[in-house]
Design a protein around this motif. Structure first.
Motif, PDB file in Angstrom:
ATOM      1  N   HIS A  67       0.856  -1.187   0.000  1.00  0.00           N
ATOM      2  CA  HIS A  67       0.000   0.000   0.000  1.00  0.00           C
ATOM      3  C   HIS A  67       0.894   1.240   0.000  1.00  0.00           C
ATOM      4  N   PRO A  68       0.575   2.241  -0.827  1.00  0.00           N
ATOM      5  CA  PRO A  68       1.449   3.421  -0.909  1.00  0.00           C
ATOM      6  C   PRO A  68       1.578   4.210   0.403  1.00  0.00           C
ATOM      7  N   ASP A  69       0.587   4.146   1.281  1.00  0.00           N
ATOM      8  CA  ASP A  69       0.633   4.890   2.543  1.00  0.00           C
ATOM      9  C   ASP A  69       0.965   4.000   3.739  1.00  0.00           C
ATOM     10  N   TYR A  70       1.492   2.816   3.480  1.00  0.00           N
ATOM     11  CA  TYR A  70       1.737   1.844   4.549  1.00  0.00           C
ATOM     12  C   TYR A  70       2.556   2.445   5.697  1.00  0.00           C
ATOM     13  N   ASN A  71       3.726   2.962   5.417  1.00  0.00           N
ATOM     14  CA  ASN A  71       4.611   3.477   6.472  1.00  0.00           C
ATOM     15  C   ASN A  71       3.987   4.660   7.206  1.00  0.00           C
ATOM     16  N   LYS A  72       3.353   5.548   6.463  1.00  0.00           N
ATOM     17  CA  LYS A  72       2.724   6.725   7.071  1.00  0.00           C
ATOM     18  C   LYS A  72       1.606   6.319   8.033  1.00  0.00           C
ATOM     19  N   ILE A  73       0.759   5.405   7.603  1.00  0.00           N
ATOM     20  CA  ILE A  73      -0.378   4.961   8.422  1.00  0.00           C
ATOM     21  C   ILE A  73       0.116   4.176   9.642  1.00  0.00           C
ATOM     22  N   MET A  74       1.105   3.312   9.438  1.00  0.00           N
ATOM     23  CA  MET A  74       1.625   2.523  10.558  1.00  0.00           C
ATOM     24  C   MET A  74       2.200   3.445  11.643  1.00  0.00           C
ATOM     25  N   LYS A  75       2.931   4.459  11.225  1.00  0.00           N
ATOM     26  CA  LYS A  75       3.506   5.410  12.180  1.00  0.00           C
ATOM     27  C   LYS A  75       2.396   6.194  12.891  1.00  0.00           C
ATOM     28  N   ALA A  76       1.402   6.626  12.131  1.00  0.00           N
ATOM     29  CA  ALA A  76       0.294   7.396  12.707  1.00  0.00           C
ATOM     30  C   ALA A  76      -0.483   6.562  13.727  1.00  0.00           C
ATOM     31  N   VAL A  77      -0.693   5.284  13.441  1.00  0.00           N
ATOM     32  CA  VAL A  77      -1.411   4.409  14.372  1.00  0.00           C
ATOM     33  C   VAL A  77      -0.636   4.294  15.679  1.00  0.00           C
ATOM     34  N   ARG A  78       0.661   4.071  15.588  1.00  0.00           N
ATOM     35  CA  ARG A  78       1.483   3.955  16.804  1.00  0.00           C
ATOM     36  C   ARG A  78       1.455   5.246  17.615  1.00  0.00           C
ATOM     37  N   GLU A  79       1.540   6.389  16.931  1.00  0.00           N
ATOM     38  CA  GLU A  79       1.531   7.672  17.635  1.00  0.00           C
ATOM     39  C   GLU A  79       0.193   7.924  18.325  1.00  0.00           C
ATOM     40  N   LYS A  80      -0.902   7.651  17.623  1.00  0.00           N
ATOM     41  CA  LYS A  80      -2.231   7.863  18.216  1.00  0.00           C
ATOM     42  C   LYS A  80      -2.466   6.908  19.379  1.00  0.00           C
ATOM     43  N   LYS A  81      -2.019   5.669  19.223  1.00  0.00           N
ATOM     44  CA  LYS A  81      -2.174   4.687  20.305  1.00  0.00           C
ATOM     45  C   LYS A  81      -1.415   5.156  21.541  1.00  0.00           C
ATOM     46  N   ARG A  82      -0.205   5.658  21.348  1.00  0.00           N
ATOM     47  CA  ARG A  82       0.580   6.177  22.468  1.00  0.00           C
ATOM     48  C   ARG A  82      -0.133   7.364  23.114  1.00  0.00           C
ATOM     49  N   ASP A  83      -0.681   8.266  22.292  1.00  0.00           N
ATOM     50  CA  ASP A  83      -1.399   9.426  22.824  1.00  0.00           C
ATOM     51  C   ASP A  83      -2.588   8.993  23.682  1.00  0.00           C
ATOM     52  N   VAL A  84      -3.322   7.998  23.195  1.00  0.00           N
ATOM     53  CA  VAL A  84      -4.480   7.497  23.949  1.00  0.00           C
ATOM     54  C   VAL A  84      -4.004   6.863  25.250  1.00  0.00           C
ATOM     55  N   ASP A  85      -2.997   6.004  25.166  1.00  0.00           N
ATOM     56  CA  ASP A  85      -2.519   5.292  26.353  1.00  0.00           C
ATOM     57  C   ASP A  85      -1.917   6.221  27.401  1.00  0.00           C
ATOM     58  N   MET A  86      -1.367   7.345  26.981  1.00  0.00           N
ATOM     59  CA  MET A  86      -0.731   8.273  27.916  1.00  0.00           C
ATOM     60  C   MET A  86      -1.736   9.206  28.593  1.00  0.00           C
ATOM     61  N   ASN A  87      -2.967   9.217  28.132  1.00  0.00           N
ATOM     62  CA  ASN A  87      -3.996  10.051  28.749  1.00  0.00           C
ATOM     63  C   ASN A  87      -4.318   9.507  30.142  1.00  0.00           C
ATOM     64  N   ASP A  88      -4.375  10.392  31.126  1.00  0.00           N
ATOM     65  CA  ASP A  88      -4.593   9.976  32.515  1.00  0.00           C
ATOM     66  C   ASP A  88      -5.913   9.231  32.710  1.00  0.00           C
ATOM     67  N   SER A  89      -6.982   9.699  32.076  1.00  0.00           N
ATOM     68  CA  SER A  89      -8.293   9.048  32.234  1.00  0.00           C
ATOM     69  C   SER A  89      -8.284   7.644  31.638  1.00  0.00           C
ATOM     70  N   VAL A  90      -7.644   7.503  30.487  1.00  0.00           N
ATOM     71  CA  VAL A  90      -7.553   6.187  29.840  1.00  0.00           C
ATOM     72  C   VAL A  90      -6.717   5.247  30.700  1.00  0.00           C
ATOM     73  N   ALA A  91      -5.578   5.741  31.176  1.00  0.00           N
ATOM     74  CA  ALA A  91      -4.699   4.909  32.005  1.00  0.00           C
ATOM     75  C   ALA A  91      -5.410   4.472  33.286  1.00  0.00           C
ATOM     76  N   SER A  92      -6.118   5.384  33.931  1.00  0.00           N
ATOM     77  CA  SER A  92      -6.849   5.047  35.159  1.00  0.00           C
ATOM     78  C   SER A  92      -7.938   4.019  34.881  1.00  0.00           C
ATOM     79  N   PHE A  93      -8.630   4.175  33.757  1.00  0.00           N
ATOM     80  CA  PHE A  93      -9.674   3.225  33.395  1.00  0.00           C
ATOM     81  C   PHE A  93      -9.083   1.838  33.152  1.00  0.00           C
ATOM     82  N   LYS A  94      -7.947   1.780  32.459  1.00  0.00           N
ATOM     83  CA  LYS A  94      -7.330   0.480  32.177  1.00  0.00           C
ATOM     84  C   LYS A  94      -6.885  -0.214  33.458  1.00  0.00           C
TER      85      LYS A  94
END
Length: 148
Positions: A67-94
């Motif tokens: 896929h032409p956007d493979y690397n871009k999308i893979m990087k974006a997914v990792r960054e967004k996942k990290r952003d979600v996981d680092m949120n205090d409310s998300v971390a407390s819920f987990k």
């Protein structure tokens, strides 16, 4: 199925056990963390953004690295996942979710053991535990499970 007095008694005790769990501190903390997460606008925005990029990820997965956007999308997914996981409310819920799962796993194990020690109890929280000799690796880990 005919209801016997034993069956009725077991069902009543199961209901009582469920009520005890619903009144536990662990459950109360879970509910509070869930409410806090639902009220946290930033967390909800991050979750929505992650879902959006995850949809793009699913499209990319159909073609893989071709896929032409493979690397871009893979990087974006990792960054967004990290952003979600680092949120205090998300971390407390987990954390609250894992603690509730551990309680439910323990109750299930006690019930199973009271019947027979050979009864296997599925544990959803197994991912978060060290499983002894296997060190958390399954048979697909290249021999890491110790079954070879």
């Amino acid at each position: 199925m005919l209801a016997t007095t034993d069956t009725v008694e077991i069902l009543e005790q199961s209901e009582q056990l469920g009520q005890v769990i619903l009144q536990s501190d662990v459950y109360e903390q879970y509910i509070q963390a869930k409410e806090d997460l639902n009220k946290d606008r930033r967390a909800q925005r991050l979750i929505r953004e992650f879902q959006d990029i995850k949809d793009q990820y699913d499209d990319v997965q159909r073609f893989g690295r071709y896929h032409p956007d493979y690397n871009k999308i893979m990087k974006a997914v990792r960054e967004k996942k990290r952003d979600v996981d680092m949120n205090d409310s998300v971390a407390s819920f987990k954390v609250a979710e894992r603690e509730l799962q551990a309680l439910l796993d323990e109750v299930s194990q006690v019930i199973a053991d009271s019947i027979s020690p050979s009864i296997k109890v599925p544990k959803d929280g197994l991912v978060f535990q060290d499983t002894g000799s296997s060190h958390g690796h399954g048979c697909g880990s290249g021999g890491g499970c110790g079954c070879s």
